[in-house]
Design an enzyme around this catalytic site. Sequence first.
Site, PDB file in Angstrom:
ATOM      1  N   ILE A 106     -10.143   2.214 -49.082  1.00  0.00           N
ATOM      2  CA  ILE A 106     -11.064   1.098 -49.274  1.00  0.00           C
ATOM      3  C   ILE A 106     -12.437   1.603 -48.874  1.00  0.00           C
ATOM      4  CG2 ILE A 106     -11.605  -1.290 -48.683  1.00  0.00           C
ATOM      5  CD1 ILE A 106      -8.634  -1.695 -48.127  1.00  0.00           C
ATOM      6  N   TYR A 138      -6.141  -6.240 -41.821  1.00  0.00           N
ATOM      7  CA  TYR A 138      -7.399  -5.495 -41.713  1.00  0.00           C
ATOM      8  C   TYR A 138      -7.629  -5.137 -40.250  1.00  0.00           C
ATOM      9  CZ  TYR A 138     -12.553  -4.872 -42.069  1.00  0.00           C
ATOM     10  OH  TYR A 138     -13.841  -4.403 -42.004  1.00  0.00           O
ATOM     11  N   LYS A 140      -5.086  -2.151 -43.854  1.00  0.00           N
ATOM     12  CA  LYS A 140      -6.316  -1.369 -43.953  1.00  0.00           C
ATOM     13  C   LYS A 140      -6.686  -0.934 -42.539  1.00  0.00           C
ATOM     14  CE  LYS A 140     -11.282  -1.691 -44.902  1.00  0.00           C
ATOM     15  NZ  LYS A 140     -12.410  -2.572 -45.298  1.00  0.00           N
ATOM     16  N   THR A 175     -18.446  -5.414 -45.813  1.00  0.00           N
ATOM     17  CA  THR A 175     -19.503  -4.803 -46.618  1.00  0.00           C
ATOM     18  C   THR A 175     -20.187  -5.832 -47.505  1.00  0.00           C
ATOM     19  OG1 THR A 175     -18.232  -2.745 -46.602  1.00  0.00           O
ATOM     20  CG2 THR A 175     -20.007  -2.904 -48.213  1.00  0.00           C
TER      21      THR A 175
END
EC number: 4.3.3.7
Length: 294
Positions: A205, A135, A163, A47
């Site tokens: 998240i 991730y 995540k 992001t």
Amino acid sequence: MYNIFKGLITALITPFKNNKLDLYAFESILNQQIKHEVDAVLIAGSTGEANSLSFEEYKLLLKTSVEIVNNRMPIISGCSSNNTAYAIELAIASKKIGVDGFMASPPSYVKPTQHGIYKHFEALHEACNLPIMLYSAPTRSGVDFSDETILRLSKLPRILALKDCGVDLERPMRIRAIVKEDFNILTGNDEVVLAFHAQGVIGWISVTSNIAPKICKELLDKWYNNDIQGALEMHQKLLPLYKALFLESNPIPVKYAAHYLGLCENEIRLPLTEASDSAKKQIKKIITSLSIKI
């Protein structure tokens, strides 16, 4: 080791102005997160357009974050790269600058085997003593962790969390059943935040919390305080916003939404481009209908 990877973590956008870091806007964005008591911030992730940042910009962004936050919440850096040596360089820089932990995905594009993924993270773990969050975003990286690889990596002392950006509702339960008790699983998919929490996830998240940190924090607090109905009602209200922020590739829509709310310029770096007029119209309509203000 205390696990910083939990609760509401905002995956922050990176504001630009005239193709340079807009640190004034970045300070304003960070202060909004601090004001609404998010549990941590993630800097220079997907992001945050990490792929478009130079190494010097990356370090400046982290240094600025550390100075502004001033120990008021944990700072997590993104250290994903398909070059293991460069990922290590990012992790070492993060440690020197003073962030609290880092997140990394399996190397993208090169399609490593599960053994290669393990060795990549083993090298990161050996090179830097910060806490690490895995991730999982296979739509971006092209590869993913197998359950067995997650188990192997979770046995390394400083790999503390995963995540998961997917929608496989069985996965958190499968992982929880095999990893150590203090290994945390967080969702990175706003639309399924409560569904994943019902499956044993203990963190979110979020992209949406860039522009609605107060609402997102309230939603998660309701869930953690067993106000399930209240959390569900807030989640249902936010669903159109979640969808709007993924009308086009993240972070294109959220960057425009932040601009619309006066947080930053609507500037995004190639190969990403500004939101389409159609997406802008939908985003404005939903923000207005929800009375979101900064």
